[in-house]
Design an enzyme around this catalytic site. Structure first.
Site, mmCIF file in Angstrom:
data_model
loop_
_atom_site.group_PDB
_atom_site.id
_atom_site.type_symbol
_atom_site.label_atom_id
_atom_site.label_comp_id
_atom_site.label_asym_id
_atom_site.label_seq_id
_atom_site.Cartn_x
_atom_site.Cartn_y
_atom_site.Cartn_z
ATOM 1 N N GLU A 137 63.579 9.545 10.319
ATOM 2 C CA GLU A 137 61.571 9.097 10.596
ATOM 3 C C GLU A 137 61.433 7.953 11.699
ATOM 4 O O GLU A 137 62.263 7.051 11.833
ATOM 5 C CB GLU A 137 60.861 8.515 9.264
ATOM 6 C CG GLU A 137 59.544 7.626 9.648
ATOM 7 C CD GLU A 137 59.202 8.463 9.601
ATOM 8 O OE1 GLU A 137 57.767 8.392 10.775
ATOM 9 O OE2 GLU A 137 59.001 9.600 9.057
ATOM 10 N N ASN A 148 51.721 10.416 7.430
ATOM 11 C CA ASN A 148 50.233 10.871 6.852
ATOM 12 C C ASN A 148 50.310 10.333 5.451
ATOM 13 O O ASN A 148 48.987 10.777 5.127
ATOM 14 C CB ASN A 148 49.565 11.956 7.733
ATOM 15 C CG ASN A 148 48.898 11.544 8.786
ATOM 16 O OD1 ASN A 148 48.668 10.251 9.041
ATOM 17 N ND2 ASN A 148 49.300 12.093 9.530
ATOM 18 N N GLY A 172 45.650 12.695 -1.529
ATOM 19 C CA GLY A 172 46.722 13.084 -2.724
ATOM 20 C C GLY A 172 46.376 13.457 -3.044
ATOM 21 O O GLY A 172 47.579 14.308 -4.236
ATOM 22 N N ARG A 210 35.271 21.393 4.662
ATOM 23 C CA ARG A 210 34.988 20.901 5.666
ATOM 24 C C ARG A 210 34.648 20.941 6.956
ATOM 25 O O ARG A 210 33.233 20.005 7.685
ATOM 26 C CB ARG A 210 36.261 20.393 5.574
ATOM 27 C CG ARG A 210 36.588 19.359 4.751
ATOM 28 C CD ARG A 210 38.719 19.346 4.871
ATOM 29 N NE ARG A 210 39.056 18.076 3.686
ATOM 30 C CZ ARG A 210 39.612 17.861 3.724
ATOM 31 N NH1 ARG A 210 40.857 17.765 4.211
ATOM 32 N NH2 ARG A 210 40.378 17.471 2.192
#
Length: 519
Positions: free
Chosen positions: A73, A81, A87, A342
């Site tokens: 990472e 993100n 979630g 969206r």
């Protein structure tokens, strides 16, 4: 007209010319030949690039098969993100739906995704998600993820309630328990501040990576890394392969503008600073097939007064747009189906905002607030992005909304809820549970879209294998999952489908490595 206003008005159209130029540029860098690597610093069975949903799912599955796994990472903490997203997670045809007699199907799920994706989704990949989603939910629950029991969210753009609500209120509800499980099992080597730099290639096959340990991310330099030379270079062999789980490029100022020149540097994004295109560009350079890179999705739940994702998204989404209304502050009237997908809502919001930053007002009442997760309301109130009023008249006065028109609009909407039908915008009120905008106190918040998800990426098949532009077959040793891939969501994704996408294809990739171990 300002740069930002121009982008807002014109982002809806897309072009593909930039992708061709990008491919020509990427082809100039085709990885490091294995023959030139004098000595590997380390050797692992699997190397996972990225530590979000897809990366962690892959690493856990592969390590449980007895494989030696490295997960890197580039940022100082894991999760990317995934740790800060909403979630909640879609899962068609799940046990909670069955218990509540909610009729769903694989076909309906795919149909819903195609509607918001403008029909350019890869249905074979959506089919994998639908077929495996219950396995994915079981997998994360076994790691310690907790969902609100016996509850299905009716997310925007979906035909029926099919989304689990994560108790934590964010993607940390998966990342933290998955990471804790990883550390407890002790079979995955995790390195933060470790940046992927390139692939090591044996002909057309991926056999390892070049990375830098001790890397320090600099947001001003973005993903090109032309000046940031921090960290010590290491050559890592990956005997079975490399899994790409590096996410999207919403924070990559140069790369996102290459895809769509109307998205200017000042356009805000919900993503964390490390959401850049470096890994994707390197993958294209070794022949990974690009898919739909120029489609950028805006999240229509954001507050313009806070930077990035902020604290208001879940409130605006699940209170105001799931059950309340959104009005044009100049007219006091609704202008869209608040439960649409969206892209439809972002288009409508930008049309109202125009050049003068006429931010629409999203409205909910006390009954709605009590019906949703209390954590969605607490922080926005404390931060001042959500305002609380004793009457609708007070709300209208504060936001300078034409009072009579606004009150009439609320009255009409409440009547629609009672009748179960919205003749103005045809909003699906079937699962509104009788919630309207009638019980004081009332809550209001300004709304403006921000770049949220980059729809395109590398092409994968049902086994999460990355497909070559040269052979049209899988690139040996290269897998990918999550936002770095393209095709799953088409032009625009439905909410809660990104979580199941990343987790599922991360899990699938890990299972593919496990199969190799048994072979």
């Amino acid at each position: 007209m300002s740069e930002v206003s121009l982008a807002r008005r014109n982002f809806l159209k897309t072009g593909a010319a930039a992708a061709a130029a990008l491919m020509a540029s990427a082809a100039a860098n085709a990885g490091i030949p294995a023959a030139t690597v004098k000595k590997y610093d380390e050797e692992f069975d699997v190397v996972v690039v990225g530590s979000g949903f897809a990366g962690m799912a892959c690493a856990l599955k592969a390590s449980r098969a007895g494989l030696k796994v490295l997960m890197i990472e580039k940022m100082s903490v894991v999760g990317g993100n995934s740790a800060i997203c909403g979630g909640n997670v879609a899962c068609p045809v799940n046990p909670v739906q069955k218990a509540q007699n909610i009729q769903d199907s694989k076909e309906l799920f795919i149909k819903d995704c195609l509607k918001d994706g403008l029909g350019i989704n890869y249905t074979n990949l959506l089919g994998v998600i639908a077929d495996r989603c219950n396995d994915t939910i079981k997998f994360v629950e076994e790691c310690g993820a907790e969902f609100v029991p016996n509850k299905m969210l009716f997310e925007a753009g979906h035909s029926v309630p099919r989304s689990y609500e994560i108790k934590a209120g964010s993607g940390s509800g998966y990342i933290n328990p998955m990471f804790a499980t990883m550390k407890k099992e002790g079979k995955v080597t995790v390195r933060t501040r470790c940046k992927f730099d390139d692939f090591i290639m044996d002909g057309d096959d991926v056999v390892g990576i070049v990375c830098r340990e001790g890397y320090r991310f600099n947001a001003k330099l973005q993903s090109d890394d032309l000046e940031n030379k921090t960290g010590k270079t290491k050559y890592i062999r990956a005997k079975m392969g490399v899994m790409l789980a590096a996410g999207g490029f919403s924070r990559d100022i140069w790369f996102r503008q290459v895809q769509d020149p109307r998205v200017v540097p000042s356009t805000d994004s919900t993503n964390q600073p490390g959401a850049t295109a470096g890994v994707l560009i390197k993958a294209l350079g070794i022949g990974a097939t690009p898919v739909q890179l120029c489609w950028l999705q805006f999240l229509p739940y954001c507050n313009p007064r806070e930077k990035g994702f902020g604290v208001s998204v879940n409130f605006t989404n699940h209170a105001c747009m799931d059950f309340g209304i959104v009005v044009d502050r100049k007219t006091g009237k609704r202008f869209m189906d608040e439960h649409a997908g969206r892209k439809i809502k972002a288009d409508a919001l930008f049309a109202v905002i125009g050049n003068d930053e006429n931010y629409p007002i999203a409205v909910a009442d006390d009954a709605i607030v009590k019906a949703i997760n209390p954590s969605f309301v607490k922080l926005p109130l404390e931060m001042g992005t959500v305002k609380k009023f004793n009457t609708l008249e007070e709300l209208a006065d504060f936001y300078k909304i034409p009072k009579e028109a606004f009150l009439e609009q609320v009255k009409k909407f409440n009547g629609y809820v009672k009748a179960g039908e919205d003749p103005e915008f045809h909003r699906n009120l079937k699962f509104s549970n009788g919630l309207d905008v009638s019980k004081a106190p009332f809550y209001g918040i300004e709304v403006s879209p921000k770049i949220h998800h980059t729809m395109g990426g590398v092409m994968i098949n049902e086994k999460a294998q990355v497909i070559s532009t040269k052979t049209h077959q899988p690139i040996k040793g290269l897998y990918a999952g999550g936002e770095i891939t393209g095709g799953v969501h088409g032009a625009s994704r439905l909410g809660t489908v990104a979580v199941i996408d990343a987790l599922t294809f991360g899990m699938v990739a890990g299972e593919e490595f496990a199969k190799m171990a048994k072979a």
